[in-house]
Enzyme design. Structure first.
Site, PDB file in Angstrom:
ATOM      1  N   LYS A  59       6.887  30.569 -34.128  1.00 49.94           N
ATOM      2  CA  LYS A  59       5.530  30.625 -34.684  1.00 49.94           C
ATOM      3  C   LYS A  59       5.458  29.782 -35.945  1.00 49.94           C
ATOM      4  O   LYS A  59       4.512  29.020 -36.152  1.00 49.94           O
ATOM      5  CB  LYS A  59       5.142  32.071 -35.001  1.00 49.94           C
ATOM      6  N   GLN A 108       4.997  41.883 -36.380  1.00 47.88           N
ATOM      7  CA  GLN A 108       5.841  41.700 -35.204  1.00 47.88           C
ATOM      8  C   GLN A 108       6.222  43.065 -34.635  1.00 47.88           C
ATOM      9  O   GLN A 108       6.834  43.877 -35.322  1.00 47.88           O
ATOM     10  CB  GLN A 108       7.088  40.889 -35.605  1.00 47.88           C
ATOM     11  N   ASP A 119      -4.015  38.722 -33.909  1.00 50.57           N
ATOM     12  CA  ASP A 119      -3.355  39.144 -32.665  1.00 50.57           C
ATOM     13  C   ASP A 119      -4.356  39.803 -31.710  1.00 50.57           C
ATOM     14  O   ASP A 119      -4.062  39.980 -30.532  1.00 50.57           O
ATOM     15  CB  ASP A 119      -2.243  40.154 -32.982  1.00 50.57           C
TER      16      ASP A 119
END
Ligand code: NDP
Length: 283
Positions: free
Chosen positions: A54, A98, A121
Site C-alpha cells: 500500500k 489493518q 476502506d
C-alpha cells in the site's frame, strides 16, 4: 476455448497513473496532498506485506502515508485513541486499520470509531448503509475495484445473471449490491447454499470470494462467462491459489482473472482512489 485474461495489474497501473494526475492537480490547485494513515497493531507477516504494498503504491501516486505501528499488546483504548487522533488530523484524509487486530482489540468498535468521511476502506456502517441506500459514499475497495475491472471489458451489465460466492461484509455483500445497482440479476451463495454448482453454472458473471482454493471447477462455469476470482489461498508449498481452478476454468470462461495479478492489484489501486476522493471532498 481459451478465455481472455483480465489483467488486473495493467488495469490497476492505468488507474494509478490517472490518480497521479489528479493528485498533482489537487496539490497545485488547492495545496492539498492526500494523506492516508495505516494503523497496524502487532506484526502479522501477511499484514506487513499488505501495508508495504500500500505504501509503495501511495508513494508512486503522490499520496502521503503515515504508519501508526502499535505493539501486539496495545490495549483497545489505546487503539481507539490513535484512531481519534487521526480523525482530528487535517493532514489525514483516509484511515485504514489493518484487520484483524489482536484479540484484546474490538475490531467492530474500532471501525465504528473512524470518521465516516475518512473511511476509505468503506467498512463503516455509515458507508455500508449509504451503499445499500444507493447514496454516494465510500465503497469497499475489493468490490469497487472489481466493478472498475468489469467496466474495462466493455460489457453491458444490464440484465446479466451475476452470482457472488461469499457474503462477507468486505467482499460478497457489497459486491452483490454493486452488481444490483448496475441492473444485474444477483444471486448470493454461501456455505449453506444447496447445490452451489446449479447457481454458478447459470452465471454470466461469477465472482468467487469464499476463500476455498480451487472450489470453482470448470464444470461449474457457464461457457463464455466472466469469472472474477477474489480468493487468495496460501497453499502448502507457499504458492498462492484462487478460489477458481484456473487451468480448467480458462477453457470454459469467456474472460477470467488470474491469481495473483487479478483482483489484488485492483484492491490497492481502489484504496488510492478512495483516498484521493476523500481529499478532494475537503477542497
Ligand atoms: P470470509 O471468510 O469473511 O467470507 C467467506 C465467505 O465465503 C462466507 O460468506 C462463507 O459463507 C462463504 N463460503 C465459505 N465456504 C464456502 C463454500 N464451500 N461454498 C460457498 N460459500 C462458502 O472471507 P472474505 O470475504 O474476507 O474473503 C474471501 C476470499 O477473498 C479470501 O480468500 C480472502 O483472502 C480473499 N480476499 C482477497 C482480496 C483481494 O484483494 N484479492 C481482498 C479481500 C479478500 P458463510 O457466510 O456461510 O460462512
Amino acid at each position: 476455448m481459451t478465455a481472455e485474461l483480465i489483467d488486473g495489474k495493467a488495469i490497476a497501473k492505468q488507474l494509478r497513473r490517472d490518480l497521479k494526475q489528479e493528485v498533482d492537480e489537487l496539490k497545485s490547485a488547492h495545496g492539498i496532498t492526500p494523506g492516508l494513515a495505516v494503523v497496524l497493531v502487532g506484526s502479522d507477516p501477511a499484514s506487513e506485506v499488505y501495508v508495504r504494498n500500500k505504501h509503495r503504491a501511495c508513494e508512486k501516486a503522490g499520496i502521503m502515508t503515515r504508519d501508526i505501528r502499535l505493539d501486539e499488546d496495545t490495549s483497545h483504548e489505546e487503539v481507539m485513541q490513535a484512531v481519534q487522533q487521526l480523525n482530528d488530523d487535517p493532514l489525514i484524509h483516509g484511515i485504514l486499520v489493518q484487520l484483524p487486530t489482536p484479540d484484546q482489540v474490538d475490531d467492530e468498535a474500532i471501525i465504528n470509531a473512524i470518521d465516516p468521511n475518512k473511511d476509505v476502506d468503506g467498512f463503516h456502517p455509515v458507508s455500508m448503509g449509504r451503499l445499500l441506500a444507493g447514496q454516494p459514499g465510500f465503497v469497499a475497495c475489493t468490490p469497487k475495484g472489481i466493478m472498475h475491472m468489469l467496466d474495462t471489458l466493455d460489457m453491458d451489465l444490464t440484465g446479466k445473471e451475476a452470482v457472488v460466492v461469499g457474503r462477507s461484509n468486505i467482499v460478497g455483500k457489497p459486491q452483490a449490491l454493486l452488481l444490483l445497482e448496475r441492473h444485474c440479476t444477483v444471486t448470493i451463495c454461501h456455505s449453506r447454499t444447496k447445490d452451489l454448482a446449479a447457481h454458478t453454472s447459470r452465471a454470466d458473471i461469477l465472482v468467487a470470494a469464499a476463500g476455498r482454493a480451487h472450489m470453482i471447477t470448470a464444470d461449474m462455469i457457464k461457457p463464455g462467462a466472466t469469472v472474477i476470482d477474489v480468493g487468495i489461498n496460501r497453499m502448502e508449498d507457499g504458492s498462492l491459489a484462487g478460489d477458481v481452478d484456473f487451468e480448467g476454468a480458462k477453457e470454459v470462461a469467456g474472460a477470467i482473472t488470474p491469481v495473483p495479478g487479478g483482483v489484488g492489484p485492483m484492491t490497492i489501486a481502489t484504496l488510492l482512489r478512495n483516498t484521493v476522493d476523500a481529499a478532494k471532498a475537503t477542497a
